[in-house]
Design an enzyme around this catalytic site. Structure first.
Site, short mmCIF file in Angstrom:
data_model
loop_
_atom_site.label_atom_id
_atom_site.label_comp_id
_atom_site.label_asym_id
_atom_site.label_seq_id
_atom_site.Cartn_x
_atom_site.Cartn_y
_atom_site.Cartn_z
N SER A 686 0.77 -1.12 0.05
CA SER A 686 -0.13 0.00 -0.05
C SER A 686 0.92 1.35 -0.07
O SER A 686 0.24 2.41 -0.03
CB SER A 686 -0.98 -0.06 1.11
OG SER A 686 -0.38 0.13 2.51
N LYS A 729 -6.31 3.45 9.02
CA LYS A 729 -5.15 4.49 8.27
C LYS A 729 -5.80 5.92 8.31
O LYS A 729 -5.14 6.92 8.78
CB LYS A 729 -5.06 4.12 6.92
CG LYS A 729 -4.21 2.73 6.46
CD LYS A 729 -4.30 2.41 4.96
CE LYS A 729 -3.38 0.99 5.25
NZ LYS A 729 -3.04 0.58 3.79
#
Length: 811
Positions: A686, A729
């Site tokens: 990611s 996140k």
């Protein structure tokens, strides 16, 4: 005329009082005591004693249990006897000593009340002449009687001496018959035989049979004596003890125990197949000696069958609103799990019979997987059972041992159901991902049947060896990792992920649950301590690094204990647990977060990472130096992250001309990418767009906006691929003051997982290509870029950055 015991001649009258006797036949010349207790019999004795001859007729009853016999219940032939003595007993009975004189036939009864009186005819002996045959018979009878006595028959020791003096065959036959202890019917047959020779023959036949029985009995005793082992000796001694206890009135309780088991079997409402097997084993136990080794094993097996809840179940609480209230009281958030339980209740309310769900809660330690099972049981109104499967390697732990083994027991599934006492508990299989296997079998394979809704309605434990219906049980498994669970077993469970709690959720949980619990457990009250939001956040950020709540609760407990000490020492001042007080109680913070950037910088991009403790931000730093065009990756990157960096580098080199980057720089310059902190391992794809952005920024010297964070995987063609853990996140970015987040376009669906109150505070920019990332993240495209082509050439100038107001805001 007959001779009595004094040698006097006595004439037998035609009418005599009659005394019915039970369980005995009186023969002529036989002296025997009799106990008389019936009123009619006592009156017959009194009538006899009132006569000068003291004679009475003794006739046997056909039915010894008949207290008031009628003439038909009395034999027609009896013995005329003389009452020699009489004594009254304290209990109202009388004892008489009688001597038989002669046989007599009852012609008719003169009266039956108040006592029997009958007309009789004396029976004369026939065949009294002594012949060779008679003499042979008499000798044979004497010899056989001697053998009978030698083989252990309990007779009077003087009988043989008396027999030697008897020369009359009839008298010999009567004497032997009176001492053999014959049954009433058999003795009556001898009495009614008038011919003395015939009577002697019958006695001879009886003695012959008795000899055969005694010989076989002696043989059995001899064999038993030779073959008797220690166990048999103990059995013999126990039988003697049992006989002694029986005589003392201490009766054996085996019959009562067996009857109690039968009642339990009838009461527990087993299925027909199980009940047949149970009754079969009970019949075996009934035929078995209680001290046999197999008897205790069989008794234990029957007890397990009886105590297993075959048909006993709790009634579900189908009040959906109340169940929701209970779930909300015990656990914060966890919306998906709560909805799944409420959906089950809704279907259960509409349909009576349905199979129990098989759920698996997967998540890091401390997030409340096991306690969630207790809460579900409370919401449903069911019993709760938990077994830990961590380290279990034996298949028998699940399916049980076969009864052939010493110490065999059912598996832990059946044990848990017995412990719960119902057939529909909430059954938690804890740590299902930590099952092992060895030479004793694979317990995960045994669980395939337990957790298969199509098979577990006839689960067969090796110990019970009868089918048990597990379809009513609600199975809940817990796991930290799904990778270690075999695919076949994982396929049978409905997986529900518990990703862990964010910092904001931990603050709320602490306020609603943990602080109240620890204040109570440490003996203080709200008057002694108060936690501020900043104080709780400082505990979470500075002293814990976990997805769950265990270390958080321990830290809160430490603060409460120190407050309790202050109170115990007499300091009643209220403690305000803010940041300073928490630091004073817990010491310096153990974990320090990344500091926020003070300005926009070249080559430093803000990425987002997911950990099992929640989300974190990553500052990806890039620098260049003279070299040979290699790329250096540091910061404990994993293989996936390294490959992501290589893919980003490949994409940038392929598009260098478009971005105004001199392609020769890749031959003379080394590019170094580093992710602090270097001691913490990092992996995952990611960070692809973040590393690509940092490299482009360094090579073009265009700064990156410090108020933007990003996450997404990059391909060699510049496409941005979706990632996971978006909720964690996003909340990590918000904690660091970052309000704008670049996310892959395909992750827009995951925004629903973020609570509405947080979505309103954040701006999300969905992107499909890397060019869109550059347009949002770079501060300006007017900054001089080395190697930029002249006007008209493609470069960063051709990428128009989005204005602040053009950023997409998630609804």
């Amino acid at each position: 005329m007959v001779t009595n015991y004094d040698g006097e001649q006595v004439e037998i009258p035609a009418t005599l009082p009659m005394l019915p006797v039970r369980d005995i036949v009186v023969f002529p010349y036989m002296i025997i005591p009799l106990f008389v207790g019936r009123d009619s019999s006592i009156k017959a004795v009194e009538e006899s004693l009132a006569r000068n001859d003291r004679l009475i007729l003794l006739a046997s009853q056909k039915d010894i249990s008949d207290e008031h016999p009628n003439p038909d219940g009395i034999y027609q032939i009896g013995t005329v006897a003389m009452i020699m003595r009489m004594r009254k007993l304290p209990d109202g009975r009388i004892k008489i000593l009688t001597q038989g004189l002669c046989k007599a036939h009852i012609d008719e009864y003169v009266q039956t009340n108040p006592f029997f009186e009958a007309k009789i005819t004396k029976l004369e002996e026939k065949g009294v002449e002594t012949s060779v045959e008679t003499e042979a018979l008499m000798r044979t009878v004497r010899e056989q009687l001697e053998k009978v006595i030698s083989l252990g028959k309990m007779l009077s020791p003087d009988i043989l001496m008396v027999l030697d003096d008897i020369t009359d065959a009839g008298r010999l036959a009567d004497l032997v018959a009176s001492n053999l202890g014959l049954k009433v019917a058999e003795a009556q047959m001898i009495l009614e035989t008038v011919n003395s020779t015939e009577r002697l023959k019958k006695i001879n036949d009886i003695l012959q049979k008795e000899l055969e029985v005694l010989a076989i009995q002696a043989k059995i005793r001899s064999q038993a004596k030779d073959e008797m082992t220690k166990t048999q000796k103990e059995y013999f001694l126990r039988e003697q003890i049992r006989a002694i206890k029986s005589e003392l009135g201490d009766t054996d309780s085996k019959g009562e125990e067996l009857q109690e088991l039968k009642d339990k079997i009838a009461a527990c409402k087993m299925p027909q197949e199980v009940e047949q097997e149970c009754l079969k084993q009970l019949a075996r136990l009934e035929r078995m000696h209680p001290d046999a080794s197999e008897a205790s094993m069989l008794r234990t097996y029957i007890d397990w069958l009886v105590e297993t809840p075959w048909s006993k179940g709790t009634k579900d609480n189908l009040d959906i609103m109340r169940a929701k209230q209970i779930l909300d009281e015990d656990h914060y958030n966890l919306t998906k799990i709560k909805e799944r339980i409420l959906e089950y209740l809704a279907v259960r309310k509409l349909k009576d019979k349905m199979k129990g769900p098989i759920l698996c809660f997967a998540g890091p330690p401390g997030v409340g997987k096991t306690s969630l099972g207790k809460s579900i049981a409370r919401a449903l109104g069911r019993e709760f059972v938990r077994i830990s499967l961590g380290g279990v390697k034996d298949e028998a732990e699940i399916r049980g041992h076969r009864r052939t083994y010493v110490g065999a027991l059912p598996g832990r599934v059946i044990q848990g159901l017995k412990q719960a006492g119902t057939n529909n508990p909430v059954f938690v299989l804890d740590e299902i991902d930590k099952l092992g296997s060895d030479f004793r079998g694979d317990p995960s394979a045994a669980l395939l049947e337990v957790l298969d809704p199509e098979q577990n309605n006839s689960f067969r434990d090796h110990y019970l060896n009868v089918p048990f219906d597990l379809s009513h049980v609600m199975f809940l498994a817990t796991a930290n990792q799904l990778d270690t669970i075999p695919s076949a077993l994982r396929d049978r469970m409905e997986i529900i992920h518990l990703p862990g709690y964010t910092e904001e959720e931990k603050v709320r949980i602490s306020k609603q649950y943990l602080i109240k619990k620890q204040i109570f457990e440490n003996g203080i009250t709200d008057k002694h301590i108060e936690f501020t939001d900043d104080g709780v956040k400082h505990v979470i950020a500075g002293y814990t690094r976990e997805a769950g709540l265990r270390n958080l609760e321990r830290s809160i407990a430490t603060v409460c204990r120190k407050t309790a000490r202050r109170v115990a020492e007499g300091n009643e001042e209220k403690v305000i647990a803010n940041t300073e007080m928490v630091t004073k109680f817990l010491g310096p913070a153990q974990f320090i977060r990344e500091e926020e950037q003070e300005r926009d910088e070249v080559g430093i991009a803000t990425g987002l990472a997911w950990t099992q403790y929640g989300g974190e931000i990553l500052y990806i730093e890039t620098t260049t130096m003279r070299g040979k065009g290699s790329i250096i990756l540091t910061g404990q990157m994993g293989d996936v992250m390294k490959e992501s960096a290589q893919a980003a580098m490949g994409f940038i080199r392929s598009r260098a001309a478009d971005y105004g980057i001199d392609e020769t720089v890749f031959e003379k310059t080394d590019i170094h990418v580093h992710i602090p902190a270097g001691a913490i391992p990092k992996d995952g794809p990611s960070a692809g767009i973040t590393m690509a952005l940092a490299i482009v920024s360094k090579l073009t010297t265009v700064p990156i906006r410090r108020d933007i964070a990003m996450t997404g995987e990059i391909t060699l063609t510049g496409k941005v691929l979706p990632i996971g853990g978006l909720k964690e996140k996003a909340l990590a970015a918000m904690r660091h003051g970052i309000k704008t987040i670049i996310i892959p376009d395909k992750n827009k669906k995951d925004l629903e997982d973020i609570p509405e109150e947080y979505r309103q505070k954040l701006s999300f920019v969905p992107v499909k290509t890397f060019e869109e990332v550059l347009a949002v993240a770079l501060t300006s495209s007017d900054v001089a870029v080395p190697g930029r082509k002249k006007k008209g050439a493609k470069g960063l100038a051709s990428i128009k950055p989005r204005k602040a107001g053009s950023v997409d805001r998630a609804a």
